[in-house]
Design a protein around this motif. Structure first.
Motif, PDB file in Angstrom:
ATOM      1  N   ALA A  20       0.820  -1.216   0.000  1.00 38.00           N
ATOM      2  CA  ALA A  20       0.000   0.000   0.000  1.00 38.00           C
ATOM      3  C   ALA A  20       0.855   1.267   0.000  1.00 38.00           C
ATOM      4  N   VAL A  21       1.895   1.283   0.818  1.00 35.92           N
ATOM      5  CA  VAL A  21       2.690   2.507   0.915  1.00 35.92           C
ATOM      6  C   VAL A  21       3.703   2.549  -0.222  1.00 35.92           C
ATOM      7  N   GLY A  22       3.594   3.547  -1.037  1.00 34.69           N
ATOM      8  CA  GLY A  22       4.521   3.643  -2.164  1.00 34.69           C
ATOM      9  C   GLY A  22       4.396   5.001  -2.814  1.00 34.69           C
ATOM     10  N   LEU A  23       4.593   5.016  -4.117  1.00 30.17           N
ATOM     11  CA  LEU A  23       4.539   6.293  -4.826  1.00 30.17           C
ATOM     12  C   LEU A  23       3.175   6.951  -4.697  1.00 30.17           C
ATOM     13  N   GLY A  24       2.134   6.137  -4.503  1.00 31.20           N
ATOM     14  CA  GLY A  24       0.794   6.697  -4.331  1.00 31.20           C
ATOM     15  C   GLY A  24       0.774   7.703  -3.195  1.00 31.20           C
ATOM     16  N   ASN A  25       1.443   7.359  -2.106  1.00 31.82           N
ATOM     17  CA  ASN A  25       1.433   8.242  -0.945  1.00 31.82           C
ATOM     18  C   ASN A  25       2.381   9.417  -1.110  1.00 31.82           C
ATOM     19  N   TYR A 107       3.795   3.073 -13.410  1.00 28.79           N
ATOM     20  CA  TYR A 107       4.391   3.093 -12.069  1.00 28.79           C
ATOM     21  C   TYR A 107       5.918   3.004 -12.188  1.00 28.79           C
ATOM     22  N   PHE A 229      -5.974   3.769  -5.588  1.00 29.76           N
ATOM     23  CA  PHE A 229      -4.556   3.616  -5.910  1.00 29.76           C
ATOM     24  C   PHE A 229      -3.748   3.384  -4.640  1.00 29.76           C
ATOM     25  N   SER A 232      -4.286   0.174  -2.731  1.00 27.94           N
ATOM     26  CA  SER A 232      -4.155  -0.988  -3.617  1.00 27.94           C
ATOM     27  C   SER A 232      -5.462  -1.775  -3.685  1.00 27.94           C
ATOM     28  N   MET A 235      -8.100  -3.704  -7.508  1.00 31.35           N
ATOM     29  CA  MET A 235      -7.204  -4.258  -8.519  1.00 31.35           C
ATOM     30  C   MET A 235      -6.735  -5.643  -8.119  1.00 31.35           C
ATOM     31  N   ILE A 237      -5.339  -6.922  -5.706  1.00 29.21           N
ATOM     32  CA  ILE A 237      -4.183  -7.209  -4.877  1.00 29.21           C
ATOM     33  C   ILE A 237      -4.591  -7.590  -3.462  1.00 29.21           C
ATOM     34  N   SER A 326       6.143  -1.795  -3.732  1.00 28.01           N
ATOM     35  CA  SER A 326       4.808  -1.752  -4.339  1.00 28.01           C
ATOM     36  C   SER A 326       4.840  -2.331  -5.747  1.00 28.01           C
ATOM     37  N   LEU A 330       2.734  -5.452  -7.521  1.00 31.26           N
ATOM     38  CA  LEU A 330       1.986  -5.367  -8.774  1.00 31.26           C
ATOM     39  C   LEU A 330       2.437  -6.451  -9.750  1.00 31.26           C
TER      40      LEU A 330
HETATM   41  N1  PHE Z   1      -0.662   1.429  -3.331  1.00 29.18           N
HETATM   42  C1  PHE Z   1       0.606   1.632  -3.959  1.00 29.18           C
HETATM   43  C2  PHE Z   1       1.077   3.045  -3.731  1.00 29.18           C
HETATM   44  O1  PHE Z   1       0.477   3.783  -3.011  1.00 29.18           O
HETATM   45  C3  PHE Z   1       0.562   1.393  -5.419  1.00 29.18           C
HETATM   46  C4  PHE Z   1       0.104   0.069  -5.723  1.00 29.18           C
HETATM   47  C5  PHE Z   1      -1.021  -0.092  -6.381  1.00 29.18           C
HETATM   48  C6  PHE Z   1       0.813  -1.028  -5.305  1.00 29.18           C
HETATM   49  C7  PHE Z   1      -1.492  -1.326  -6.632  1.00 29.18           C
HETATM   50  C8  PHE Z   1       0.360  -2.266  -5.555  1.00 29.18           C
HETATM   51  C9  PHE Z   1      -0.804  -2.393  -6.208  1.00 29.18           C
HETATM   52  O2  PHE Z   1       2.041   3.431  -4.288  1.00 29.18           O
END
Ligand code: PHE
Length: 462
Positions: A20-25, A107, A229, A232, A235, A237, A326, A330
């Motif tokens: 969950a924690v990644g580029l989205g945040n 991504y 997004f 996650s 999709m 996951i 992340s 995916l």
């Molecule tokens: N949730 C991840 C993020 O915040 C992005 C992501 C999306 C990862 C879907 C896995 C699946 O960056």
């Protein structure tokens, strides 16, 4: 193939939080918040997170836990023998599985930008690209060239592929336990520094005080897409992750932890970036924010104090790490889908997915240079301003994910039955304080709400 389970609840929380924690945040949330009015976007996001994001997060995990399958199989199993209606709902699994195939390529493009900035901090004095005069030009110069962004994109893809290929996720999870908290501490430190920048007060107000006049349909559409997004969800996951849980595991509190953690990181990332944007460029700069925001603003922050070079380097290393975990989740999901549905071996599935990522990702990269005039969504209202990356982002987050979420909700309400589903969430004998919120969201809000978003996203209401 033997199905792996999580050895502990902490294992699940860490794995789900790592995805969950990644580029989205860190990349996506701050620029959307800046662009869509600051406080009002934050408020909308938080309300949606506590109601609707929560409902979907827990639904998906429980669907996975009930069936022990990933999305396509889970939908298929649950819809089997349900007649005509079952045949209508069953393809929902495919929509869920399609989304990560679209997201992963772009991504990795952003992952490539992060890699480039890590190298820049390691090799170039920050004074060359971290001043208010130079940072935007440096960024634009980078993305509008053809060679470098492609190379860094491929480097990021290779890092991700290597992790999946050598199956070292377990090792990665161990790293995660240390690197995630370090990243959060670093972000908190940078937040504190940014609060004291001259002019940051106005930025803080912009971020924290909702201005109702800035509210529009787009606030809801974008906050919703961001929710999907970032958590996650929609999709497949979280369905896959839920399938690794055992019946006795405490789903309710695990999901609470993931939700809290993910929201906290996004909130902090906003607190780190938005006051700084307003301090450097005023509210207007915030309103014009786009995907380049962190790459333009953070170097300026690091260029403004002695020792910023090394802090910048550490920051981008940690962000790269969060992005890679992340991206791995995916890629894993895609590989898993291809293996199960097309009966491919692991290496073939990985190979085909990498080809897909390389092709779509390369097209996306070139969408900032030789193909920068291409507007794939030109027939949609607002599409004339979207380049290739924006278009992929819009198709997945604002169109396909809401559709996937509608299918998931219908699956729970009409195919499984809400009562039965809630009972199975509670099967671990743990108290569930938010059951009422959950039921309310599933029945009352979710469907009409998602339909409005869908209509909006497709431009029909404009
Ligand atoms: N949730 C991840 C993020 O915040 C992005 C992501 C999306 C990862 C879907 C896995 C699946 O960056």
């Amino acid at each position: 193939m033997k199905k792996e389970g999580f050895s502990s609840r902490l294992g699940f929380v860490l794995a789900a939080a790592g995805s969950a924690v990644g580029l989205g945040n860190i990349w996506r949330f701050p620029y959307l918040t800046a662009k869509y009015g600051g406080g009002i976007f934050l408020l909308t996001y938080l309300v949606l997170m506590l109601t609707f994001g929560y409902a979907l997060l827990i639904s998906e995990n429980n669907i996975g836990r009930m069936t022990g399958k990933s999305p396509i199989g889970a939908f298929r199993d649950l819809c089997a023998g349900k007649g005509f209606w079952g045949r209508i709902i069953s393809p929902g699994g495919w929509i869920n599985a399609l989304v990560p195939l679209i997201i992963l390529p772009y991504y990795c493009v952003i992952g490539g930008w992060v890699t480039k900035y890590m190298f820049a901090f390691a090799t170039t004095p920050v004074a060359d690209f971290g001043t208010p005069e130079s940072s935007a030009d440096y960024f634009t110069g980078f993305i509008s060239s053809t060679g470098e962004p492609l190379i860094f994109f491929l480097v990021f893809v290779l890092i991700t592929a290597a992790v999946v290929c050598f199956g070292v996720e377990k090792g990665i999870e161990r790293f995660n336990k240390v690197l995630m908290p370090t990243l959060i501490l670093l972000i908190i430190g940078i937040c504190i520094y940014c609060m004291f920048l001259p002019g940051a007060g106005a930025g803080l107000k912009y971020y924290l005080m909702p201005d109702l006049q800035k509210f529009s349909y787009m606030t809801v559409v974008e906050a919703m897409g961001q929710l999907f997004f970032s958590l996650s969800i929609a999709m497949g996951i979280m369905i896959t992750y839920g399938s690794y849980m055992r019946p006795q595991d405490d789903l309710v509190s695990s999901v609470n932890h993931v939700e809290l953690f993910d929201t906290a990181v996004s909130f902090l990332a906003g607190l780190m970036i938005i006051p700084a944007v307003v301090a450097f460029g005023g509210e207007e700069a915030a309103g014009n924010a786009g995907p380049g925001l962190i790459f333009v603003i953070m170097p300026q922050v690091f260029g403004s104090f002695p020792g910023g070079q090394i802090v910048g380097l550490v920051f981008f290393i940690l962000v790269l790490f969060a992005a890679a975990t992340s991206a791995v989740s995916l890629l894993e999901t895609n590989v898993h889908t291809l293996m199960q549905e097309l009966k491919l071996s692991r290496s073939k599935a990985l190979f085909f997915n990498l080809i897909e990522v390389a092709v779509i990702g390369a097209v996306t990269v070139l969408g900032y240079s030789i193909w920068k005039h291409i507007r794939p969504l030109v027939f949609f209202k607002g599409g004339e301003n979207m380049d290739i990356l924006d278009s992929l982002d819009f198709i997945s987050n604002s169109i396909l994910m809401p559709i996937g979420a509608v299918f998931t909700t219908l699956l729970v309400i009409t195919v499984i039955g809400l009562k039965k589903f809630c009972d199975s969430i509670k099967s671990s004998d743990c108290p569930w304080h938010r059951e009422f919120v959950y039921r309310f969201c599933m029945v009352v809000i979710v469907i009409p709400f998602l339909l409005i978003v869908l209509l909006n996203a497709t431009g029909l209401l404009h």
